[in-house]
Design an enzyme around this catalytic site. Structure first.
Site, mmCIF file in Angstrom:
data_model
loop_
_atom_site.group_PDB
_atom_site.id
_atom_site.type_symbol
_atom_site.label_atom_id
_atom_site.label_comp_id
_atom_site.label_asym_id
_atom_site.label_seq_id
_atom_site.Cartn_x
_atom_site.Cartn_y
_atom_site.Cartn_z
ATOM 1 N N VAL A 95 25.054 115.510 9.994
ATOM 2 C CA VAL A 95 26.446 115.047 10.051
ATOM 3 C C VAL A 95 26.678 114.195 11.294
ATOM 4 C CG1 VAL A 95 28.860 115.784 10.251
ATOM 5 C CG2 VAL A 95 27.311 116.980 8.679
ATOM 6 N N SER A 109 17.345 118.082 22.819
ATOM 7 C CA SER A 109 17.483 116.662 22.477
ATOM 8 C C SER A 109 17.943 115.804 23.652
ATOM 9 C CB SER A 109 18.493 116.503 21.328
ATOM 10 O OG SER A 109 18.026 117.159 20.173
ATOM 11 N N ARG A 161 38.565 127.448 10.808
ATOM 12 C CA ARG A 161 39.297 126.956 9.633
ATOM 13 C C ARG A 161 40.432 127.849 9.173
ATOM 14 N NH1 ARG A 161 34.055 125.238 6.255
ATOM 15 N NH2 ARG A 161 33.510 123.361 7.439
ATOM 16 N N CYS A 202 32.800 120.820 3.056
ATOM 17 C CA CYS A 202 32.502 119.606 2.275
ATOM 18 C C CYS A 202 32.930 119.738 0.813
ATOM 19 C CB CYS A 202 31.009 119.295 2.343
ATOM 20 S SG CYS A 202 29.946 120.736 2.099
ATOM 21 N N GLN A 253 25.518 121.153 -5.411
ATOM 22 C CA GLN A 253 25.577 120.673 -4.037
ATOM 23 C C GLN A 253 24.231 120.158 -3.527
ATOM 24 O OE1 GLN A 253 28.815 124.052 -3.014
ATOM 25 N NE2 GLN A 253 28.159 122.900 -1.226
ATOM 26 N N SER A 309 21.479 117.997 1.901
ATOM 27 C CA SER A 309 21.801 117.509 3.251
ATOM 28 C C SER A 309 22.950 118.302 3.851
ATOM 29 C CB SER A 309 22.123 116.011 3.233
ATOM 30 O OG SER A 309 23.174 115.736 2.343
ATOM 31 N N LYS A 326 35.023 130.080 1.050
ATOM 32 C CA LYS A 326 35.592 128.910 1.734
ATOM 33 C C LYS A 326 36.390 128.066 0.741
ATOM 34 C CE LYS A 326 31.618 128.483 4.837
ATOM 35 N NZ LYS A 326 30.350 127.731 4.994
ATOM 36 N N HIS A 375 27.603 115.656 -3.347
ATOM 37 C CA HIS A 375 27.966 116.884 -4.059
ATOM 38 C C HIS A 375 28.682 116.519 -5.360
ATOM 39 C CE1 HIS A 375 26.832 119.231 -0.710
ATOM 40 N NE2 HIS A 375 27.988 119.684 -0.290
#
EC number: 1.2.1.11
Lengths: 349, 349
Positions: free
Chosen positions: B16, B42, B101, B130, B157, B160, B224, B253
Site C-alpha cells: 500500500v 528499510s 476504525r 478495502c 479478494q 496484494s 469488518k 477485489h
C-alpha cells in the site's frame, strides 16, 4: 443375476470423459464390453481401460448396438442427436450435458437427493450441472429437517468445467504472466465461453460469466442452478438466485451459499445433519482453520461442507461454504452413481 | 492561501505504501516536505518521489515534528503506537489499518459517502477496509434513493491485500505448479493469514479465510465488512452479512453483492444511479459481455459496477458485481482522497 453390462462412454477423450473411464474402472457394475466413443478426429487413438489398451471408435448411431448403458459427455448437440439413437437400440443413457435436463419426461437426478425419480425414466436420465449437484448434496439434508425457503449462491468455479482446452489456456496465460508479458498479449481464445463472441483472460482474474447470457441479465449457468434446484428438490416454491463466477482454479468448484430455512436451526444441528449426510463430509472447525478447499477436493467423490454459521440478523438464515471436484461429483461420478443406483434398484432388468 | 503541507508516509515500502507514494505524486495537495518512513530494516534505502531519490527514514515519534499529514499503512501495532505521537505533534493522521476504525471518536470515511464525518475528527481518521470501501461506493447511491435494508456479500479478494510477501508466495506457488511439483511441496508460509497458525496454498485454490477467525464463526475480515458498513452509512439498522474469500488474483477485489432495498427499484433506475455516482463506473452490458473484471481494474481509482439484475423472486432484491483496485480505492487512493477532501473542506487550516 443379470448378465454383464455393456457400457459406452461418449466423449471419452474430454475432461469429463477421462474421469468417466476412471470411475467406471472403480465401479461395482458387472462390466461386459466397454466402448470408448469420440469424434472422427480421435477415432483410432488408444486409451487404457483397467490397464488394457482400448481403441477409440468413431461415434455413429450403430455404436450403441448391444449397449446397456451409455454415458454421454460430448456437448449438447451430440446428446441431442445420438442419445435417442442409443435409447432406440435399447441402451439407458445418462447424459451429462444440459440438453435434456429440463425436459419433463427426463429425470434429473442426484442419487443422494431424488433416486426415486429414476423409476420414471424413458431411456434418458440427465446429470445436473456441476455447480448444482454439490449444492444439492449439502442442502438436501437440511431441507429434509428444517425446510428450505430460499437460496442465494455465489460460485467460485474451476476452469476444467469448461474442458481441457480451457485448462490449457489458463496454464498458458499463467506462463505468460510469469514471463511478464502484458495482459493484452496473453492467449485468450476460449474463456469465458467458447460459444460466445468475446474472450477474456482468466489467469489472476475472476470472470462473472459462465456459459452465455440469457434472460433478465442472468447467464445460462445461473439459470441452470435456479431451475435445476427446483426440479431436483421437486419444489417450485424454493426461491433460488445465483451468481456464477469462473476463477483461476484447475479443478474443484467452491460455493458461498446463503439459505433461509422454514424452521429455525442451530449451527450445531446443521453440522450434525451434514456429518451424517450421504455423500457429504463436514470440514468445519474455525479454531483449527478447517474448511473445505478446492485443492483438497481434487480426486474425491464427496462434497465438502464448512464455514457453517448463522446470519447475524436473520434468525432462519445460514451461510455455508461448499466444495467438490467438479469433474467427479459434478459430472463423471454423479453420472456413474446414477447408473449404479439404477442397477441396485433393478432398473436395468 | 495555506502554507505548503508536509506529509509523512508510514510503511512506505509496503504494497500500500508504494501506491501511497504514487497517489501523492499525482495529488492536488500543495506539498512541502515529503518523508518516507519505515522500519529500521528499510531505513537508509532509497525510493523515488517525483523522479527525485528520497531516503527512507526510520520511524520514531519525533519523525512527525513539523508534519501536517501522516498516512499510515504499516500494521495495526505501528498505528496504535505512533498515530497518537503524530497527533501530539500536530499532524492529522489518516490510518489505513483496522486499529482505530470502530473507535467512536474516530471518523471512518469514504469521501463519496460520508465526508461530513471528517469534521468530527480528533486528529485521526480511519480508512475503512478495502473490501468495505468499494461496496460503499456502489451501494450509497442506491441507498440514498431507494433505502437499504440488507446486504449479503461474497468476496473474491486479491492477494496484494495481504502484502508484498503474500504476492511473492502466490507467484512462487504458481511456478511450482507449472514445474509439476506436488501441492504438498509448494511454499506456503504466509496465507491465508500471516498471524495465524496454519498456512495453505492459494495458487489454483480459493481460501475462505481472510484475517483470523472471531466470534460466531465469522472472520475478522467479515466482521469488518459488517461493522464498518453500519458505521460509514451511520445506520445500525442495515442487516449485513459477509463471506470473505481469497482467490489467486494479484490485484483487484471482486464482490458478488445481494441487496434488499426499502423501496422497489428497477434495474434501469439502479444503472442510472451508478452511471452518475461519484467514484463509480457502470460496466454493464450483457449483450456485449461487458462487466467489471479484476484485471481491468488495476491502476484505476474508480469502483466498477455491473451484472446488475433483479432477484428472480424478491421484488426488492438486486444483485451486483463490484470490482476495484484494492490497493488504490481500497487503500492508498481512499486515504489520500480523505486528505484532499479535508483540504478542500478547510480542515487543515
Amino acid at each position: 443375476m443379470m448378465r454383464k453390462m455393456n457400457v459406452a462412454i461418449v466423449g471419452a477423450t474430454g475432461a469429463v470423459g477421462t474421469q468417466m473411464i476412471k470411475m467406471l474402472e472403480d465401479s461395482s457394475l458387472p462390466l461386459g464390453v466397454v466402448k470408448l466413443l469420440a469424434s472422427k478426429r480421435s477415432a483410432g487413438k488408444q486409451l487404457s481401460f483397467k490397464g488394457e489398451p482400448q481403441t477409440i471408435e468413431e461415434l455413429v448411431a450403430d455404436s450403441f448396438e448391444g449397449i446397456d448403458l451409455a454415458l454421454f459427455s460430448a456437448g449438447g448437440g451430440i446428446s441431442a442427436k445420438f442419445a435417442p439413437e442409443a435409447v432406440k437400440r435399447g441402451a439407458v443413457v445418462v447424459d451429462n450435458t444440459s440438453h435434456f435436463r429440463m425436459d419433463p419426461e427426463v429425470p434429473l437426478v442426484v442419487p443422494e437427493v431424488n433416486p426415486e425419480a429414476l423409476r420414471e425414466h424413458h431411456g434418458i436420465i440427465a446429470n445436473p450441472n456441476c455447480s448444482t449437484i454439490q449444492m444439492m448434496v449439502a442442502l438436501e439434508p437440511i431441507r429434509q429437517v428444517f425446510g428450505l425457503k430460499r437460496v442465494i449462491v455465489s460460485t467460485y468455479q474451476a476452469v476444467s468445467g469448461a474442458g481441457n482446452q480451457a485448462v490449457e489456456e489458463l496454464k498458458q496465460q499463467t506462463r505468460e504472466y510469469l514471463a511478464e508479458k502484458p495482459v493484452s498479449e496473453w492467449t485468450a481464445d476460449i474463456l469465458p465461453s467458447g460459444g460466445d463472441k468475446k474472450h477474456y483472460p482468466l489467469a489472476f482474474n475472476a470472470l462473472p460469466q459462465i456459459d452465455v447470457f440469457a434472460e433478465a441479465g442472468y447467464t445460462n449457468e445461473e439459470w441452470k442452478m435456479i431451475n435445476e434446484t427446483k426440479k431436483i428438490m421437486a419444489d417450485d416454491g424454493i426461491n433460488v438466485s445465483a451468481t456464477c463466477v469462473r476463477i483461476p482454479v484447475i479443478t474443484g468448484h467452491s460455493e458461498s451459499i446463503y439459505i433461509e430455512t422454514e424452521k429455525t436451526a442451530t449451527v450445531e444441528e446443521i453440522k450434525a445433519l451434514i456429518a451424517k449426510a450421504p455423500g457429504a463430509v463436514l470440514e468445519d472447525d474455525p479454531s483449527q482453520q478447517i474448511y473445505p478447499q478446492a485443492l483438497n477436493s481434487v480426486g474425491k467423490k464427496e462434497t465438502f461442507v464448512g464455514r457453517i454459521r448463522k446470519d447475524p440478523d436473520e434468525e432462519k438464515g445460514v451461510h455455508l461454504w461448499v466444495v467438490s471436484d467438479n469433474l467427479l461429483k459434478g459430472a463423471a461420478w454423479n453420472s456413474l452413481q446414477i447408473a449404479e443406483t439404477m442397477y441396485e434398484m433393478g432398473l436395468f432388468e
